[in-house]
Design an enzyme around this catalytic site. Structure first.
Site, PDB file in Angstrom:
ATOM      1  N   ASN A  87       2.205  -4.619  -3.950  1.00  0.00           N
ATOM      2  CA  ASN A  87       1.085  -4.029  -3.507  1.00  0.00           C
ATOM      3  C   ASN A  87       1.321  -2.522  -3.531  1.00  0.00           C
ATOM      4  OD1 ASN A  87      -1.443  -3.412  -1.177  1.00  0.00           O
ATOM      5  ND2 ASN A  87      -1.791  -4.267  -2.943  1.00  0.00           N
ATOM      6  N   ASP A 126       1.320   5.141  -3.376  1.00  0.00           N
ATOM      7  CA  ASP A 126       2.059   6.599  -3.900  1.00  0.00           C
ATOM      8  C   ASP A 126       3.245   6.475  -3.083  1.00  0.00           C
ATOM      9  OD1 ASP A 126      -0.138   7.164  -5.795  1.00  0.00           O
ATOM     10  OD2 ASP A 126      -1.098   8.548  -4.633  1.00  0.00           O
ATOM     11  N   GLY A 127       3.162   6.108  -1.848  1.00  0.00           N
ATOM     12  CA  GLY A 127       4.494   6.330  -1.150  1.00  0.00           C
ATOM     13  C   GLY A 127       5.741   5.488  -1.790  1.00  0.00           C
ATOM     14  N   HIS A 128       5.185   4.225  -2.381  1.00  0.00           N
ATOM     15  CA  HIS A 128       6.226   3.424  -3.254  1.00  0.00           C
ATOM     16  C   HIS A 128       6.629   4.335  -4.510  1.00  0.00           C
ATOM     17  CE1 HIS A 128       4.253   0.168  -1.039  1.00  0.00           C
ATOM     18  NE2 HIS A 128       5.494  -0.258  -0.807  1.00  0.00           N
ATOM     19  N   ASP A 135       9.365   3.552   7.707  1.00  0.00           N
ATOM     20  CA  ASP A 135      10.180   2.643   8.598  1.00  0.00           C
ATOM     21  C   ASP A 135      11.475   3.129   9.176  1.00  0.00           C
ATOM     22  OD1 ASP A 135       8.589   0.172   7.761  1.00  0.00           O
ATOM     23  OD2 ASP A 135       8.523   1.369   6.062  1.00  0.00           O
ATOM     24  N   GLN A 145      11.357 -12.006   6.889  1.00  0.00           N
ATOM     25  CA  GLN A 145      11.311 -10.820   7.813  1.00  0.00           C
ATOM     26  C   GLN A 145       9.806 -10.900   8.405  1.00  0.00           C
ATOM     27  OE1 GLN A 145      11.887  -7.873   4.296  1.00  0.00           O
ATOM     28  NE2 GLN A 145      10.105  -6.870   5.325  1.00  0.00           N
ATOM     29  N   SER A 156       0.661  -0.584   2.691  1.00  0.00           N
ATOM     30  CA  SER A 156      -0.104  -1.724   2.161  1.00  0.00           C
ATOM     31  C   SER A 156      -0.951  -2.290   3.211  1.00  0.00           C
ATOM     32  CB  SER A 156       0.969  -2.725   1.503  1.00  0.00           C
ATOM     33  OG  SER A 156       1.643  -2.067   0.736  1.00  0.00           O
ATOM     34  N   ARG A 157      -0.607  -2.258   4.387  1.00  0.00           N
ATOM     35  CA  ARG A 157      -1.468  -2.883   5.737  1.00  0.00           C
ATOM     36  C   ARG A 157      -2.414  -2.099   5.972  1.00  0.00           C
ATOM     37  NH1 ARG A 157       4.121  -4.899   7.616  1.00  0.00           N
ATOM     38  NH2 ARG A 157       3.879  -7.269   7.371  1.00  0.00           N
ATOM     39  N   LEU A 192       0.660   6.325   4.369  1.00  0.00           N
ATOM     40  CA  LEU A 192       0.110   5.172   3.412  1.00  0.00           C
ATOM     41  C   LEU A 192       0.970   3.986   3.517  1.00  0.00           C
ATOM     42  CD1 LEU A 192      -0.102   7.106  -0.529  1.00  0.00           C
ATOM     43  CD2 LEU A 192      -1.666   6.909   1.643  1.00  0.00           C
TER      44      LEU A 192
HETATM   45  P1  AMP Z   1       7.265  -2.147   1.986  1.00  0.00           P
HETATM   46  O1  AMP Z   1       6.473  -2.401   0.480  1.00  0.00           O
HETATM   47  O2  AMP Z   1       6.142  -1.893   2.822  1.00  0.00           O
HETATM   48  O3  AMP Z   1       8.305  -3.127   2.332  1.00  0.00           O
HETATM   49  O4  AMP Z   1       7.971  -0.674   1.640  1.00  0.00           O
HETATM   50  C1  AMP Z   1       8.929  -0.690   0.654  1.00  0.00           C
HETATM   51  C2  AMP Z   1       9.468   0.746   0.746  1.00  0.00           C
HETATM   52  O5  AMP Z   1       8.772   1.754   0.659  1.00  0.00           O
HETATM   53  C3  AMP Z   1      10.205   0.781   2.420  1.00  0.00           C
HETATM   54  O6  AMP Z   1      11.469   1.719   2.128  1.00  0.00           O
HETATM   55  C4  AMP Z   1       9.188   1.744   2.879  1.00  0.00           C
HETATM   56  O7  AMP Z   1       9.977   2.497   3.880  1.00  0.00           O
HETATM   57  C5  AMP Z   1       8.706   2.592   1.783  1.00  0.00           C
HETATM   58  N1  AMP Z   1       7.324   3.256   2.173  1.00  0.00           N
HETATM   59  C6  AMP Z   1       6.426   2.366   2.441  1.00  0.00           C
HETATM   60  N2  AMP Z   1       5.248   3.231   2.796  1.00  0.00           N
HETATM   61  C7  AMP Z   1       5.842   4.618   2.725  1.00  0.00           C
HETATM   62  C8  AMP Z   1       4.954   5.929   2.897  1.00  0.00           C
HETATM   63  N3  AMP Z   1       3.954   5.990   2.987  1.00  0.00           N
HETATM   64  N4  AMP Z   1       5.880   6.967   2.553  1.00  0.00           N
HETATM   65  C9  AMP Z   1       7.298   6.623   2.143  1.00  0.00           C
HETATM   66  N5  AMP Z   1       7.852   5.486   2.001  1.00  0.00           N
HETATM   67  C10 AMP Z   1       7.150   4.594   2.263  1.00  0.00           C
END
Ligand code: AMP
Length: 288
Positions: free
Chosen positions: A32, A35-37, A151, A61, A187-188, A185
Site C-alpha cells: 500500500n 511517497d514515503g516508501h 518508525d 507483527q 498507509s493507516r 505519510l
Molecule cells: P510499512 O509499509 O508501514 O511497514 O513501512 C515500510 C517502511 O517504510 C518502514 O521502514 C517505514 O519506516 C517506512 N515509512 C513508512 N512511512 C514513512 C514515511 N512517511 N516517511 C519515511 N519512511 C516511511
C-alpha cells in the site's frame, strides 16, 4: 517494470548473478505504497545497483484484534508505483512461503528496547518484526537496507539486530516524508475520517512546539509533557505514549539535557480507527 517473485527460491536464483560485482539494496514494506516508501527506494538506488522491495503484510507483527485483516493490500498499484522509481525486483511472498510453521517457534528479539514505547501496548509486535526482517535479510542477503525514521523504535531495534547477529548489512535511516500539512505519510492514514484527517496534523505541530520548549530548557520536562498530553487529549487524540528519550532510546536524565545530548520525542496516538506514530528530534539550546 520490476520483476515480481512470490517464492524465496526464485528470488534467490534471480539475485545470484549480481552478488559478486554489484550491490543489492533491500527496502522492506507491507505494501500500500505511498511517497514515503518511494523515497526509501530512491535512497536505496543511491546506495546500490539492484533494489529489491519486499511487500508482505506480516501476520506475526500484528497483535490479536489489530488490523491484520483490514490492512490495505494493493499489489498491482504498488508495482506500478515502484516502476516509476526504478525498483528492480518485488518480493511478494505468501504467508505459507514465509512461515512453514505459524506462529514460528523461533524468536530473535527480547530486552528493554522492545518492551518500551510501542512494545508496551503491542507486546508481540517487535518479535514479529525481528523474525520477518531476519528472514528477509537471509533471503535477499542485501548489502544495504533502508528503513524509515518514522518508525524510530523499529529502526533502532533493527540496528541492534544487525549488530548482535553480525549481519553484513549497512542500515540506512530515511527521513520522514510528510503531507504538506505536516502529517507523516502512513498507509493507516486512510482509516481517518475527513474531520479526523483535518485534526491529525496537530500531532506534528505539538511535537514541534514541545521540541522547541524542551530545547529552550526553561521548564521541567515532566510539566511540559503533562501539558502537551492534555492539549492532545482535548484535540481528540487518545495517547498511547508521548515520551522523551535519548537518541539511543535510553531514559532522559537532567544530565542528558545539561550535556546537550541528542533527544527525541516519540508519540503514538489513536485518532478514531488510526494509530498514528511520529517523532521529532530535539536540539537543546540552553543549560537549565
Ligand atoms: P510499512 O509499509 O508501514 O511497514 O513501512 C515500510 C517502511 O517504510 C518502514 O521502514 C517505514 O519506516 C517506512 N515509512 C513508512 N512511512 C514513512 C514515511 N512517511 N516517511 C519515511 N519512511 C516511511
Amino acid at each position: 517494470m520490476p520483476t515480481i517473485h512470490h517464492h524465496i527460491s526464485e528470488l534467490r536464483l534471480a539475485l545470484r548473478p549480481y552478488r559478486t560485482a554489484q550491490r543489492i539494496a533491500l527496502v522492506p514494506t507491507m505494501g500500500n505504497l505511498h511517497d514515503g516508501h518511494l523515497e526509501l527506494v530512491k535512497i536505496a538506488k543511491q546506495h546500490a545497483d539492484i533494489v529489491v522491495v519486499s511487500i508482505f503484510v506480516n501476520p506475526t507483527q500484528f497483535g490479536v484484534g489489530e488490523d491484520f485483516d483490514s490492512y490495505p493490500r494493493t499489489l498491482e498499484e504498488d508495482v506500478a508505483k515502484l516502476a516509476t522509481v526504478g525498483a528492480d525486483y518485488v518480493f511478494a511472498p505468501t504467508i505459507d512461503e514465509m512461515y512453514p510453521v505459524l506462529p514460528p517457534p523461533t524468536s530473535v528479539l527480547t530486552g528493554a528496547i522492545t518492551e518500551q514505547l510501542c512494545g508496551k501496548t503491542r507486546p508481540t509486535h517487535f518479535d514479529g518484526v525481528g523474525i520477518v526482517v531476519s528472514k528477509l535479510f537471509n533471503i535477499v542477503q542485501p548489502d544495504v537496507a533502508i528503513f524509515g525514521q518514522k518508525d524510530y523504535q523499529q529502526l533502532a531495534i533493527i540496528k541492534q539486530l544487525v549488530r548482535d547477529l553480525s549481519y553484513p548489512i549497512e542500515i540506512i535511516g530515511a527521513p520522514i516524508v510528510r503531507a504538506t500539512d505536516g502529517l507523516a505519510l502512513s498507509s493507516r492514514n486512510q482509516y481517518l475520517s475527513e474531520s479526523e484527517r483535518k485534526t491529525a496534523p496537530i500531532l506534528q505541530q505539538e511535537l514541534q512546539y514541545l521540541a522547541k520548549q524542551i530545547g529552550d530548557n526553561q521548564q521541567p520536562l515532566d510539566m511540559l509533557l503533562v501539558a502537551a498530553r492534555e492539549r492532545m487529549t482535548s484535540a481528540g487524540f487518545i495517547i498511547d505514549y508521548l515520551e522523551v528519550k535519548t537518541a539511543e532510546l535510553t531514559a532522559v536524565g537532567d544530565e542528558s539535557i545539561n550535556n546537550h545530548q541528542d533527544l527525541v520525542i516519540l508519540v503514538a496516538a489513536w485518532l478514531g480507527r488510526a494509530r498514528l506514530l511520529d517523532n521529532q528530534l530535539v536540539k537543546i539550546n540552553k543549560i537549565r
